[in-house]
Scaffold this active site. Structure first.
Site, PDB file in Angstrom:
ATOM      1  N   LYS A   1      -4.759 -16.575  -2.754  1.00 42.69           N
ATOM      2  CA  LYS A   1      -3.509 -16.915  -3.442  1.00 42.69           C
ATOM      3  C   LYS A   1      -2.608 -17.810  -2.600  1.00 42.69           C
ATOM      4  O   LYS A   1      -2.051 -18.787  -3.104  1.00 42.69           O
ATOM      5  CB  LYS A   1      -2.735 -15.639  -3.796  1.00 42.69           C
ATOM      6  CG  LYS A   1      -3.413 -14.754  -4.825  1.00 42.69           C
ATOM      7  CD  LYS A   1      -2.484 -13.667  -5.314  1.00 42.69           C
ATOM      8  CE  LYS A   1      -1.937 -12.803  -4.196  1.00 42.69           C
ATOM      9  NZ  LYS A   1      -2.958 -12.051  -3.483  1.00 42.69           N
TER      10      LYS A   1
ATOM     11  N   ARG B   1      -3.242 -10.062  11.707  1.00 41.66           N
ATOM     12  CA  ARG B   1      -2.227  -9.129  11.255  1.00 41.66           C
ATOM     13  C   ARG B   1      -2.677  -7.694  11.476  1.00 41.66           C
ATOM     14  O   ARG B   1      -3.865  -7.374  11.390  1.00 41.66           O
ATOM     15  CB  ARG B   1      -1.933  -9.356   9.766  1.00 41.66           C
ATOM     16  CG  ARG B   1      -1.112 -10.578   9.504  1.00 41.66           C
ATOM     17  CD  ARG B   1      -1.051 -10.974   8.040  1.00 41.66           C
ATOM     18  NE  ARG B   1      -0.931  -9.845   7.115  1.00 41.66           N
ATOM     19  CZ  ARG B   1      -0.738  -9.983   5.803  1.00 41.66           C
ATOM     20  NH1 ARG B   1      -0.644 -11.190   5.282  1.00 41.66           N
ATOM     21  NH2 ARG B   1      -0.638  -8.935   5.011  1.00 41.66           N
TER      22      ARG B   1
ATOM     23  N   ARG C   1      -9.530 -12.702   8.809  1.00 47.49           N
ATOM     24  CA  ARG C   1      -8.413 -13.639   8.625  1.00 47.49           C
ATOM     25  C   ARG C   1      -7.566 -13.746   9.887  1.00 47.49           C
ATOM     26  O   ARG C   1      -7.324 -12.767  10.589  1.00 47.49           O
ATOM     27  CB  ARG C   1      -7.528 -13.180   7.463  1.00 47.49           C
ATOM     28  CG  ARG C   1      -6.321 -14.077   7.228  1.00 47.49           C
ATOM     29  CD  ARG C   1      -5.636 -13.770   5.918  1.00 47.49           C
ATOM     30  NE  ARG C   1      -5.089 -12.412   5.877  1.00 47.49           N
ATOM     31  CZ  ARG C   1      -4.415 -11.936   4.838  1.00 47.49           C
ATOM     32  NH1 ARG C   1      -4.241 -12.688   3.770  1.00 47.49           N
ATOM     33  NH2 ARG C   1      -3.953 -10.701   4.857  1.00 47.49           N
TER      34      ARG C   1
ATOM     35  N   ARG D   1      -5.372  -1.207   0.734  1.00 46.24           N
ATOM     36  CA  ARG D   1      -4.699  -2.257  -0.040  1.00 46.24           C
ATOM     37  C   ARG D   1      -5.480  -2.612  -1.297  1.00 46.24           C
ATOM     38  O   ARG D   1      -4.897  -2.828  -2.369  1.00 46.24           O
ATOM     39  CB  ARG D   1      -4.507  -3.500   0.827  1.00 46.24           C
ATOM     40  CG  ARG D   1      -3.452  -3.326   1.907  1.00 46.24           C
ATOM     41  CD  ARG D   1      -3.520  -4.425   2.929  1.00 46.24           C
ATOM     42  NE  ARG D   1      -3.207  -5.726   2.368  1.00 46.24           N
ATOM     43  CZ  ARG D   1      -3.487  -6.884   2.964  1.00 46.24           C
ATOM     44  NH1 ARG D   1      -4.127  -6.890   4.114  1.00 46.24           N
ATOM     45  NH2 ARG D   1      -3.144  -8.012   2.413  1.00 46.24           N
TER      46      ARG D   1
ATOM     47  N   ARG E   1       3.848  -7.067  -8.782  1.00 39.83           N
ATOM     48  CA  ARG E   1       2.677  -6.350  -8.276  1.00 39.83           C
ATOM     49  C   ARG E   1       2.268  -5.188  -9.181  1.00 39.83           C
ATOM     50  O   ARG E   1       1.204  -4.607  -8.990  1.00 39.83           O
ATOM     51  CB  ARG E   1       2.940  -5.804  -6.866  1.00 39.83           C
ATOM     52  CG  ARG E   1       2.990  -6.871  -5.785  1.00 39.83           C
ATOM     53  CD  ARG E   1       3.108  -6.236  -4.416  1.00 39.83           C
ATOM     54  NE  ARG E   1       3.232  -7.207  -3.351  1.00 39.83           N
ATOM     55  CZ  ARG E   1       2.215  -7.778  -2.723  1.00 39.83           C
ATOM     56  NH1 ARG E   1       0.989  -7.469  -3.092  1.00 39.83           N
ATOM     57  NH2 ARG E   1       2.415  -8.642  -1.761  1.00 39.83           N
TER      58      ARG E   1
END
Length: 209
Positions: A13, A153, A122, A164, A88
């Protein structure tokens, strides 16, 4: 044109949002960016947001909706916007309907089983927020866009990513049906190169105008 961008964590996204905003000259409004800015500055909202995101949980709806409503009232949103990371869940979608009209909802569709590797590999730029995957960095540790330092992260680990994706399936996925009933949903195949996925989005938006 008022656009919402949907997709599971790791679906791409953020990368596609940047391209859409540039092509259609829309302000890219990411709740993630808003919260990260507040976390960096140590604001009350930032500290509250951090207490949730560090656990892979979502920031409370009331806080998020208030921030987004205020942002959409700013002058640069007068001719349209691109929302990334909001709404969300159904509560947020219903609240959004109270203060803004949505023209198109782009859903980047990808098998959830492919996303664990994407997220755990990532790396994100500390300065501009650009995302990369270790498979394509070739050992580099600096951002190609701004030269900033890349980092992993805290929530990009298997346990938190699994949580998640579970939360996404339970809370965010129902939005697909919500916007389908409103006849504004555009499903996009998320498998392929960045350019291929963007080409599909641009073609679909061209037809939606």
């Amino acid at each position: 044109m008022n656009i919402i961008l949907l997709g599971a964590p790791g679906a791409g996204k953020g990368t596609q949002a940047t391209r859409i905003a540039e092509k259609y000259r829309l302000p890219h409004i990411s709740t993630g960016d808003i919260f990260r800015d507040n976390i960096k500055r140590g604001t009350e909202i930032g500290l509250l947001a951090k207490s949730y995101t560090d656990k892979g949980q979502l920031v409370p709806d009331e806080v998020t909706c208030k921030i987004v409503e205020g942002r959409l009232k700013e002058a640069d949103c007068a001719d349209g916007y691109l929302l990334d990371g909001f709404p969300r869940n159904l509560f947020q979608a219903e609240e959004l309907d109270k203060f803004s009209k949505v023209d198109a909802v782009i859903n980047i569709d990808i098998d959830l089983s492919l996303l664990m590797d994407r997220l755990c590999g990532r790396r994100v730029c500390k300065d501009c927020g650009e995302s990369y995957h270790i498979n394509f960095l070739g050992g580099k540790s600096d951002c190609e866009k701004c030269g900033g330092e890349l980092y992993q992260r805290k929530d990009d680990n298997e346990e938190t990513v699994g949580n998640r994706l579970k939360v996404y399936g339970e809370q965010t996925a129902p939005l697909i049906e919500y916007y389908r009933k409103k006849n504004v949903l555009i499903n996009i195949d998320g498998v392929g190169t960045i350019d291929e996925v963007f080409a599909r989005i641009a073609a679909a938006l061209g037809q939606a105008k």
